[in-house]
Design an enzyme around this catalytic site. Sequence first.
Site, mmCIF file in Angstrom:
data_model
loop_
_atom_site.group_PDB
_atom_site.id
_atom_site.type_symbol
_atom_site.label_atom_id
_atom_site.label_comp_id
_atom_site.label_asym_id
_atom_site.label_seq_id
_atom_site.Cartn_x
_atom_site.Cartn_y
_atom_site.Cartn_z
ATOM 1 N N TRP A 1 0.797 -1.220 0.000
ATOM 2 C CA TRP A 1 0.000 0.000 0.000
ATOM 3 C C TRP A 1 0.828 1.267 0.000
ATOM 4 O O TRP A 1 0.302 2.357 -0.186
ATOM 5 C CB TRP A 1 -0.882 0.014 1.262
ATOM 6 C CG TRP A 1 -0.128 -0.467 2.476
ATOM 7 C CD1 TRP A 1 -0.147 -1.742 2.989
ATOM 8 C CD2 TRP A 1 0.802 0.271 3.286
ATOM 9 N NE1 TRP A 1 0.716 -1.838 4.071
ATOM 10 C CE2 TRP A 1 1.306 -0.612 4.276
ATOM 11 C CE3 TRP A 1 1.261 1.603 3.279
ATOM 12 C CZ2 TRP A 1 2.241 -0.216 5.234
ATOM 13 C CZ3 TRP A 1 2.189 1.983 4.234
ATOM 14 C CH2 TRP A 1 2.665 1.090 5.193
ATOM 15 N N ASN A 2 2.140 1.173 0.252
ATOM 16 C CA ASN A 2 2.873 2.408 0.560
ATOM 17 C C ASN A 2 3.127 3.290 -0.658
ATOM 18 O O ASN A 2 3.156 4.514 -0.533
ATOM 19 C CB ASN A 2 4.177 2.095 1.305
ATOM 20 C CG ASN A 2 5.124 1.247 0.502
ATOM 21 O OD1 ASN A 2 4.697 0.504 -0.388
ATOM 22 N ND2 ASN A 2 6.397 1.327 0.790
ATOM 23 N N LYS B 1 -2.544 -7.889 -7.994
ATOM 24 C CA LYS B 1 -3.278 -7.772 -6.734
ATOM 25 C C LYS B 1 -2.652 -6.649 -5.918
ATOM 26 O O LYS B 1 -1.632 -6.827 -5.256
ATOM 27 C CB LYS B 1 -3.237 -9.068 -5.912
ATOM 28 C CG LYS B 1 -4.308 -9.019 -4.821
ATOM 29 C CD LYS B 1 -4.006 -9.860 -3.609
ATOM 30 C CE LYS B 1 -3.200 -9.176 -2.557
ATOM 31 N NZ LYS B 1 -3.805 -7.985 -1.934
ATOM 32 N N PRO B 2 -3.268 -5.450 -5.969
ATOM 33 C CA PRO B 2 -2.767 -4.377 -5.112
ATOM 34 C C PRO B 2 -3.254 -4.608 -3.689
ATOM 35 O O PRO B 2 -4.108 -5.469 -3.458
ATOM 36 C CB PRO B 2 -3.412 -3.124 -5.713
ATOM 37 C CG PRO B 2 -4.672 -3.610 -6.348
ATOM 38 C CD PRO B 2 -4.450 -5.049 -6.746
ATOM 39 N N ASP B 3 -2.722 -3.851 -2.750
ATOM 40 C CA ASP B 3 -3.204 -3.995 -1.369
ATOM 41 C C ASP B 3 -4.641 -3.471 -1.269
ATOM 42 O O ASP B 3 -5.026 -2.517 -1.939
ATOM 43 C CB ASP B 3 -2.281 -3.207 -0.427
ATOM 44 C CG ASP B 3 -2.537 -3.563 1.017
ATOM 45 O OD1 ASP B 3 -1.775 -4.379 1.554
ATOM 46 O OD2 ASP B 3 -3.508 -3.044 1.609
ATOM 47 N N GLY C 1 6.819 -6.391 -0.925
ATOM 48 C CA GLY C 1 6.170 -6.425 0.377
ATOM 49 C C GLY C 1 7.151 -6.857 1.444
ATOM 50 O O GLY C 1 8.370 -6.672 1.292
ATOM 51 N N GLU D 1 10.974 -7.623 -4.012
ATOM 52 C CA GLU D 1 11.558 -6.445 -3.377
ATOM 53 C C GLU D 1 10.986 -6.404 -1.973
ATOM 54 O O GLU D 1 9.778 -6.226 -1.805
ATOM 55 C CB GLU D 1 11.128 -5.187 -4.120
ATOM 56 C CG GLU D 1 11.536 -5.163 -5.559
ATOM 57 C CD GLU D 1 12.882 -4.514 -5.745
ATOM 58 O OE1 GLU D 1 13.478 -4.715 -6.792
ATOM 59 O OE2 GLU D 1 13.335 -3.831 -4.809
ATOM 60 N N LEU D 2 11.856 -6.564 -0.971
ATOM 61 C CA LEU D 2 11.349 -6.803 0.385
ATOM 62 C C LEU D 2 11.751 -5.689 1.357
ATOM 63 O O LEU D 2 11.968 -4.566 0.948
ATOM 64 C CB LEU D 2 11.828 -8.182 0.838
ATOM 65 C CG LEU D 2 11.512 -9.313 -0.153
ATOM 66 C CD1 LEU D 2 12.146 -10.625 0.275
ATOM 67 C CD2 LEU D 2 10.005 -9.478 -0.332
ATOM 68 N N GLU E 1 12.578 -3.813 11.203
ATOM 69 C CA GLU E 1 12.101 -2.720 10.344
ATOM 70 C C GLU E 1 10.886 -2.061 11.011
ATOM 71 O O GLU E 1 9.895 -2.727 11.289
ATOM 72 C CB GLU E 1 11.694 -3.292 8.979
ATOM 73 C CG GLU E 1 11.282 -2.223 7.982
ATOM 74 C CD GLU E 1 10.726 -2.812 6.680
ATOM 75 O OE1 GLU E 1 9.986 -3.818 6.742
ATOM 76 O OE2 GLU E 1 11.038 -2.265 5.610
HETATM 77 P P1 NAD Z 1 2.878 -7.541 3.169
HETATM 78 O O1 NAD Z 1 3.912 -8.519 2.779
HETATM 79 O O2 NAD Z 1 2.055 -7.834 4.339
HETATM 80 O O3 NAD Z 1 1.827 -7.293 1.971
HETATM 81 C C1 NAD Z 1 2.242 -6.945 0.678
HETATM 82 C C2 NAD Z 1 1.231 -7.492 -0.329
HETATM 83 O O4 NAD Z 1 1.214 -8.920 -0.254
HETATM 84 C C3 NAD Z 1 -0.207 -7.047 -0.081
HETATM 85 O O5 NAD Z 1 -0.865 -6.863 -1.318
HETATM 86 C C4 NAD Z 1 -0.798 -8.231 0.664
HETATM 87 O O6 NAD Z 1 -2.206 -8.315 0.535
HETATM 88 C C5 NAD Z 1 -0.110 -9.392 -0.025
HETATM 89 N N1 NAD Z 1 0.008 -10.596 0.792
HETATM 90 C C6 NAD Z 1 0.133 -10.699 2.138
HETATM 91 N N2 NAD Z 1 0.244 -11.998 2.500
HETATM 92 C C7 NAD Z 1 0.199 -12.728 1.369
HETATM 93 C C8 NAD Z 1 0.279 -14.125 1.089
HETATM 94 N N3 NAD Z 1 0.431 -15.031 2.062
HETATM 95 N N4 NAD Z 1 0.201 -14.535 -0.180
HETATM 96 C C9 NAD Z 1 0.072 -13.639 -1.187
HETATM 97 N N5 NAD Z 1 -0.013 -12.297 -0.989
HETATM 98 C C10 NAD Z 1 0.052 -11.845 0.282
HETATM 99 O O7 NAD Z 1 3.633 -6.153 3.294
HETATM 100 P P2 NAD Z 1 3.074 -4.820 3.926
HETATM 101 O O8 NAD Z 1 3.328 -4.878 5.369
HETATM 102 O O9 NAD Z 1 1.727 -4.512 3.460
HETATM 103 O O10 NAD Z 1 4.079 -3.763 3.241
HETATM 104 C C11 NAD Z 1 5.153 -3.259 3.893
HETATM 105 C C12 NAD Z 1 6.402 -4.087 3.598
HETATM 106 O O11 NAD Z 1 6.705 -4.009 2.219
HETATM 107 C C13 NAD Z 1 7.622 -3.557 4.316
HETATM 108 O O12 NAD Z 1 8.363 -4.631 4.834
HETATM 109 C C14 NAD Z 1 8.401 -2.863 3.219
HETATM 110 O O13 NAD Z 1 9.782 -2.751 3.449
HETATM 111 C C15 NAD Z 1 8.085 -3.690 2.043
HETATM 112 N N6 NAD Z 1 8.258 -2.934 0.801
HETATM 113 C C16 NAD Z 1 9.348 -3.203 0.044
HETATM 114 C C17 NAD Z 1 9.581 -2.463 -1.109
HETATM 115 C C18 NAD Z 1 10.801 -2.714 -1.950
HETATM 116 O O14 NAD Z 1 10.830 -2.244 -3.091
HETATM 117 N N7 NAD Z 1 11.798 -3.415 -1.437
HETATM 118 C C19 NAD Z 1 8.684 -1.475 -1.490
HETATM 119 C C20 NAD Z 1 7.586 -1.236 -0.694
HETATM 120 C C21 NAD Z 1 7.375 -1.979 0.456
#
Ligand code: NAD
EC number: 1.2.1.79
Length: 504
Positions: A148-149, A172-174, A223, A245-246, A377
């Site tokens: 979502w960020n 699949k966006p958030d 994510g 990208e994590l 983080e």
């Molecule tokens: P998240 O991993 O919880 O969710 C990200 C996406 O994955 C969402 O669309 C969510 O619905 C989906 N998702 C969650 N669980 C899933 C599963 N089991 N199977 C499939 N899809 C699933 O992350 P978040 O907390 O929403 O976002 C923040 C994180 O993302 C932070 O750790 C941040 O550093 C990271 N991030 C990384 C980058 C990058 O480019 N490295 C960019 C933005 C955010």
Amino acid sequence: MKPDLAALVTAEGDGGTVDVRCPFDGTPIGTLPRSSREDVATGFDRARGAQERWERTPMRDRVAVLTRFRDLVLDHNSELLTWIQRETGKSRASAFEEVTDVALWAGYLAHRGPAALKDRRRSGAIPLLTSTVERRVPYGVVGVITPWNYPFTLPVTDSLPALLAGNAVVLKPDDKTPHTALYALSLLEEAGLPPGLLQIVLGDGPEVGGEVVEHADHMVFTGSTATGRTLATRCADRLIGFSAELGGKNPLLVLEDADVERAAVGAVTACFSNSGQLCISMERIYVHDSQWDAFTHRFLEHVSAMDVRAGLTWEADMGSLISAQQLETVTRHVDDAVAQGARVLAGGRARPDLGPYFYEPTVLTDVQAGMEAHSGETFGPVVSLYRVSSDDEAIAAANDTPYGLNASVWSKSRGPQVARRLQAGSVNINEGYAATWASHDAPMGGVKDSGLGRRHGTEGILGYTESQTIAQQRLVPVSGPPGMTRERWASIMHAGVRVLSRFN
Ligand code: NAD
């Protein structure tokens, strides 16, 4: 006429609904249909149908879609900023970074993509007799899952090169920020993207996102590291490619010869852009002894002067966090650090008077190993200051983390040499994160637990394709002409290899 965004969701209507609210004040933004598992399967079927024709569409026509999309993004700047802000609660300036980034990336792809994707002649098995070509073949349907960020930048950044390469995409966006992605799809279709080629599914991460992984021919994920690991395991089982990208715990180094004022101003942006909810923003600052007093003084002055507020105007330096969950994490990290002896130099409080999820830009010191803010983080507006007495000490501390996404070095002369010793996919010198991110011609991604694969640059385009090698043999088979003895052919080949080895 306003696009009907709900109609763009791949959902037949029996999967329930997704309610979206504005983080500034909790007001409802809209209710969208939620996709069921069956809807995800339908989305893949539709995307697959559209992809076959798209792959055969001439590259110049695909490029034209991207160019028109870039122009539409610029024309609809104001609407985009408003969608992004309403869904995320970020400042307008932070939303503007997204719009600019997408326009520049689309332009880059339109300009450089065709050359990266074109067929390439390769040296053949036998000179003159074998002509060999390397092709880049799209995977088919790429699954893209985004957080979502950066609700405009991330889905579009990953989908555009996939589409240019001839793939279809199921995105699949958030659930917190779906309108922004749907608005992007409406602009892509207005730009001429064939209907069906980009499907958007909405819903719970593990259920709907998990289903995307089950159908995709290749997965691209942005994510958290925890979710990335889960998806990597499933992709390994299915033997499909996966890039991710994590998370990060990014360090900023202020060296002995840094320009302190520039570093202090730059660190504010590097730490508090998008309320620190930026994977490449800084959560640790290592300051050389000789610069500690001056840097800390100026940095705290700038942080205290930050304008934190809600609203769709340009004044705010920082907006809201996205959700109660983010506010809870940020509050927990700060409270835990303080309970264990850390000191708050600035901020340190939620600001319910500004909005339900606001938190002050916060600077901590005396943060030690064992505190959550030390190595976990935070993904919020919290940075810890550490004093160091040499470059070596700063580098060792910066690298002492499982993450390796981004780093920043402030120095008048030693930036490049220190940068090479940092374990991070990108290192910015005298800048926080924008210099590397906006260098679209260079790859971007994480090492260690921060990711796999790269976006941006040629690598970020070719990553959406598999190579196919086609070699055509003329006159003589590689195993030798008919009728010639094996021994004779072997001696000709042996002599040939000797000659070739002279020419390397
Ligand atoms: P998240 O991993 O919880 O969710 C990200 C996406 O994955 C969402 O669309 C969510 O619905 C989906 N998702 C969650 N669980 C899933 C599963 N089991 N199977 C499939 N899809 C699933 O992350 P978040 O907390 O929403 O976002 C923040 C994180 O993302 C932070 O750790 C941040 O550093 C990271 N991030 C990384 C980058 C990058 O480019 N490295 C960019 C933005 C955010």
